[in-house]
Design an enzyme around this catalytic site. Structure first.
Site, PDB file in Angstrom:
ATOM      1  N   HIS A 129     -34.506   1.921   9.870  1.00 23.37           N
ATOM      2  CA  HIS A 129     -33.481   2.850   8.231  1.00 23.37           C
ATOM      3  C   HIS A 129     -33.816   4.745   9.075  1.00 23.37           C
ATOM      4  CE1 HIS A 129     -33.020   4.105   4.457  1.00 23.37           C
ATOM      5  NE2 HIS A 129     -32.472   2.884   3.914  1.00 23.37           N
ATOM      6  N   ASP A 206     -43.435   1.065   7.736  1.00 20.74           N
ATOM      7  CA  ASP A 206     -42.557   1.322   6.944  1.00 20.74           C
ATOM      8  C   ASP A 206     -41.928  -0.188   6.406  1.00 20.74           C
ATOM      9  OD1 ASP A 206     -40.112   0.777   5.287  1.00 20.74           O
ATOM     10  OD2 ASP A 206     -38.583   1.980   6.788  1.00 20.74           O
ATOM     11  N   GLN A 209     -39.223  -2.748   3.093  1.00 20.00           N
ATOM     12  CA  GLN A 209     -38.976  -4.484   3.655  1.00 20.00           C
ATOM     13  C   GLN A 209     -39.866  -6.237   3.275  1.00 20.00           C
ATOM     14  OE1 GLN A 209     -35.601  -5.293   2.630  1.00 20.00           O
ATOM     15  NE2 GLN A 209     -34.473  -3.747   2.693  1.00 20.00           N
ATOM     16  N   CYS A 370     -27.851   2.293   7.074  1.00 21.98           N
ATOM     17  CA  CYS A 370     -28.036   3.498   7.263  1.00 21.98           C
ATOM     18  C   CYS A 370     -29.222   2.782   8.553  1.00 21.98           C
ATOM     19  CB  CYS A 370     -29.680   3.258   5.464  1.00 21.98           C
ATOM     20  SG  CYS A 370     -28.889   3.717   4.180  1.00 21.98           S
TER      21      CYS A 370
END
Ligand SMILES: *Cc1c(COP(=O)(O)O)cnc(C)c1O
Length: 412
Positions: A129, A206, A209, A370
């Site tokens: 992202h 990250d 999600q 993104c």
């Protein structure tokens, strides 16, 4: 489960009934909300908790010695404990509040940037992202860092052999997503961590999600940093969290300066508070943090494996019904992927497809999601995305397929 070892009582209709917004109509049709990867809806428990706090227990935290402040502080710190437990962190002190996933990654990149030398390398993947790309670009522009990219294979999985080759003595940070917000791929993050540490690099995962749809166990992953965002976890906007290993947070310089992040302030010197408060300058998002705590308590009442199986069954149902439609190209078919269905429709722009589907009440996202480098890698200029959550039903999956086929017919 296929092996019959887990009996689940997971009922998506009972879950759904707790989300007031899901009973509204859009363009004269029942709402079919499939934009969960962009942001999730909020259950009654979260809505009520925010109202109850504002009505009955709100004040600034850490400051006052009065009852309301103490109650707010207790609720706020309780929420931090809930996040720590959700991530299987060793301690709540390892959880820093941020305003979202983006700020959490910027916090780490900013601190690392002060220590980085020109030529130091940051490894990211082609499926990141923009939130996990641009903070590293800032280090490239400002500090001369070099960004290296783990390739994505045609099926949407990471090329782990290429990753191993990228690691070297100059690697300072490996920053990779737990789960792709476009392809649905769930990455082997524990293996990624292991290899990075063997090369002497730090690891940031990250989890914006992954925290929702995979298993965000920071001790099992053994990452230095893990990032989540509240609004995708059925909590409010304006709240996220950064997990850091104790020594990783200790080594990180402050991000912003202000109240509450200091130990002492004098005219010619300042000393800083210990983590996590060192990274929480100013009045924090109090209501939002409390709301996120309630959201996580709400979410974790459900068996995670049963939820994942349910979401995946919806994804598979839609894919099965679209089998043989040769105008459709699905992006990402990696083994074990999560319930995100991103696709390109031959001869139609993704935005037009989404707008036509909206006429049938079906909310999907379209564009670059993104993740512009990934679109380029997959050879598309844009795509449309349906992303499933635990409150979606087989009726939603059917409404999605029906609306997509109608949208397609519009263009032929
Ligand atoms: C949504 C998302 C982000 C950014 O989170 P914000 O809440 O917008 O700050 C980062 N990475 C991934 C994979 C995401 O899905």
């Amino acid at each position: 489960m296929a092996d019959g070892s887990v009996v689940t009582t997971f009922d998506p209709y009972a879950v759904r009934a707790q989300f007031p917004i899901l009973s509204r109509q859009v363009n004269g049709r029942p709402l079919v909300y499939l934009d969960n990867a962009a942001s999730a809806q909020k259950p009654r428990a979260v809505i009520d908790a925010l109202t109850a706090t504002m009505e009955g227990g709100y004040a600034n935290v850490h400051r006052g010695l009065h009852t309301l402040s103490n109650e707010a502080t207790e609720a706020f710190e309780k929420a931090r404990e809930i996040v720590a437990r959700f991530l299987n962190a060793e301690s709540p002190e390892q959880v820093v509040w941020t305003k979202g996933g983006t700020e959490a990654i910027n916090l780490v990149a900013n601190g690392l940037g002060l220590q980085i030398q020109p030529g130091d390398e940051i490894i990211v993947s082609e499926m990141e992202h923009h939130s996990n790309i641009v903070p590293w670009h800032l280090l490239r522009e400002r500090r001369g860092a070099v960004i290296r990219w783990i390739p994505v294979r045609d099926d949407g999985s990471l090329d782990m052999a290429a990753y191993a080759d990228l690691l070297g003595p100059k690697t300072r940070m490996v920053a990779v997503t737990h789960m792709s917000n476009v392809l649905g791929t769930i990455n082997p993050v524990a293996e990624i961590s292991r290899l990075a540490h063997a090369a002497g690099a730090q690891v940031l995962i990250d989890g914006c999600q992954g925290a929702v749809h995979a298993t965000p166990d920071v001790q099992a992953i053994d990452c230095d940093f893990y990032v989540l965002t509240g609004h995708k976890l059925f909590g409010p906007t304006g709240i996220g969290a950064l997990y850091g290993k104790a020594e990783a947070l200790e080594a990180l310089p402050p991000y912003q300066g202000g109240g509450e992040m200091i130990e002492t302030v004098e005219q010619d010197r300042v000393t800083y508070a210990k983590p996590p408060h060192r990274f929480e300058a100013g009045t924090p998002p109090i209501l939002e943090a409390i709301g996120l705590g309630v959201a996580l308590k709400w979410l974790t009442q459900y068996d995670r494996a049963a939820v994942q199986a349910h979401e995946h069954a919806l994804y598979q149902h839609a894919v099965d019904r679209l089998q043989g439609q040769n105008w459709l190209r699905i992006l990402g078919q990696a083994e074990g992927k999560g319930a995100i269905l991103t696709f390109a429709v031959e001869g139609a722009h993704a935005h037009d497809v989404a707008q036509i589907m909206d006429r049938y009440g079906v909310a999907v996202r379209a564009g670059l999601h993104c993740a512009e480098p990934l679109a380029k890698r997959m050879g598309v200029t844009s795509s449309t995305r349906a992303s499933f959550a635990l409150y979606n039903t087989v009726e939603d999956a059917d409404a999605f397929v029906d609306a997509l086929i109608k949208a397609r017919n519009f263009f032929v």
